[in-house]
Design a protein around this motif. Sequence first.
Motif, short mmCIF file in Angstrom:
data_model
loop_
_atom_site.label_atom_id
_atom_site.label_comp_id
_atom_site.label_asym_id
_atom_site.label_seq_id
_atom_site.Cartn_x
_atom_site.Cartn_y
_atom_site.Cartn_z
N ALA A 379 -39.34 -11.24 -21.23
CA ALA A 379 -40.21 -12.42 -21.34
C ALA A 379 -41.15 -12.54 -20.15
CB ALA A 379 -39.34 -13.69 -21.46
N VAL A 384 -42.29 -11.39 -24.98
CA VAL A 384 -41.88 -12.50 -25.85
C VAL A 384 -43.05 -13.46 -25.92
CG1 VAL A 384 -40.24 -14.36 -26.24
CG2 VAL A 384 -39.46 -12.21 -25.26
N SER A 391 -39.22 -15.45 -31.73
CA SER A 391 -39.04 -14.12 -31.13
C SER A 391 -38.02 -14.15 -29.99
CB SER A 391 -40.38 -13.58 -30.62
OG SER A 391 -40.95 -14.45 -29.66
N LEU A 392 -38.00 -15.23 -29.22
CA LEU A 392 -37.05 -15.31 -28.12
C LEU A 392 -35.61 -15.30 -28.63
CD1 LEU A 392 -36.58 -15.67 -25.06
CD2 LEU A 392 -36.68 -18.14 -25.42
#
Length: 655
Positions: A379, A384, A391-392
């Motif tokens: 991330a 991300v 998506s996370l």
Amino acid sequence: MVDASRRTTPLGVVVGVAAAATLASGFYLPGVAPREYKYMEKVELKVNKLTSIHTQIPYDYYSHKFCKPRGGVKTSAENLGEFLSGDRIENSPYVLLMRQDEFCKILCTQKLTAAAAQQFKHSIDEAYHHNWIVDNIPAASVIDTEQYVTTSYSRGFPVGYYDRVVAKHYLYNHASIVVEYHEAVENGNRIVGFYVEPFSIEHKFPEGYDAHSKDAEGRQVAPETCSTERAMDLDLAHKADHLFVEKNAKVLYTYDVVWRSSEIRWASRWDIYLSMDNAVPKKVHWFSIVNSLMIVVCLTGMVAMILARNLRRDISQYNRVAASEEDAAALDDPHEETGWKLVHQDVFRPPATCPMLLCVGVGSGCQVFLMALATIAFAAVGFVSPANRGSLMVVMLMLYVCMGSFAGYHCARLYKTFKGQRWQKATVLTALLYPGVCFAVFFVLDVSLATYGSTGAVPLSTLVAILALWFGISVPLVFLGAYLGFRKEPIEFPVKFSNIPRPVPAASWYVSPPFTVVVGGVLPFGACFVELFFILSSMWMDQFYYVFGFTFLVFLILCVTCAQITMVLLYFQLCAEDYRWWWRTFLTSGSTALYVFLYSAFYFSKLESNMPVTYALYFGYMGIIAVGLFLLTGTIGFFAGLWFNITIFSSIKVD
């Protein structure tokens, strides 16, 4: 460029990571290519779930009496993360044509039944919000009053409002839509902004006309309460009565569309959302980092003092070779030996209390730690994206199941070091215990949401997908790691333990297990609590959080703090001739999770909820997170204590 031949200092590493944090806080990989719209091309407006920070129970948009699109409601394709987050993205009847302004457009008329009116009143009381989407960016809410204009880049815009003076609920039935675009190429327009300003208008038509009437040219007759020449504003809204919610009320839904040119480029369109229009300055995050670094510096000084002064003096004294008979007699005198060396024959004795459970905790902690480290790292460098909803969650799930082999390996090898024989049972517990607790809590909460008809209740197919990831990937990887770990040689210790345990003397209160365990989590929690506030706000207050560069730096500081405080308290414990350190090191740093859970209980007051299901949702999910954090920080403390003991006891000469 930095000369690679130069020596890198710890301060340089901190500065480098901090610089990366600044860059990562504003950088992301969109994950989708920009779409260019031609003049008069249709732009689709989609609707998502209705949300409330007070109840935490999302509902499908069309569960309320809103206008539905012609041809029926169609659901957009969603990923696993969107289902788990309760997202339900659907089409809408709103018509937007690129760079074509529209004013006082009529959608439909809905007559409210008693049940529908009560539903709207409940949604207004609980501050439910619309969540609209255009070109994959959410609608920012613009609330215009006589005193000020408020623009909110989170939560969407409200369903309505409650007037305490007249004790009535008013419904927002007119939406003034503003879409910003950037003309990247000739006749190639990219959408870079999306705002909605809601109004409550009790529409009225000229005498003899209604919402279905046509004029002489065949055009729909517009109501008198809005203009066909300009968008709705506060002055026009004051000329009309507001629409209050009651049984048999006829709600006419209308909207305006205004297109506005912007210099913002497509790649930067998310910046104002992620910074919340600079509502939270970066200096707040930097304050958190500096606060955490001060804690690390103090602990580093204490550890350095122990290793450089106390241990060096102790080790040189213990390793001193007798130069005379008198010195030899003095060294042979057991009363001359004090402190941590006295426990060298017991310090590596396997724990007497639940050694298998400790191995399971360490293995599960390794899995959670590696998942968290990889997720935050991905991330932080932008993999991300906020444009990819869910998506996370998907990245976390996939990384967790793929890290199962590390959990099985460390559990099996540690259990073999403890001379355990039931490694199959230890492996099964590693594969099923923590994930099983998480799934059980999730399933109970999911059933609770299903009873409310909420979109937060995931479909059966999603539950099957989660079970497939668990038993199809994670469990086999845990057993594979356990097989490799059990074939590996046990951890070698510098000294052997005796057959008869040494009695542990009574300890002072400040080195007793309850005190050290409670104190051990204070400093690690202090190193991360500022950033924790923003993380909780993103989870429960529908705010954006994508400054993962800062998160990565705080996570590293948390790990270092857990390791250092564990080593300091372990040294004092060994000096008190207490060799029972296996569980205590795990619990000392693991108690950080207790403070995080207590802080989350304090934070719960911001939700202002009085529904039992909200209590269950909040504390159920925060309990899962706290247990995962306990395993993560406890594992860090355990390995820090193991390294510390191996280091100091390998530096002395013992018979």
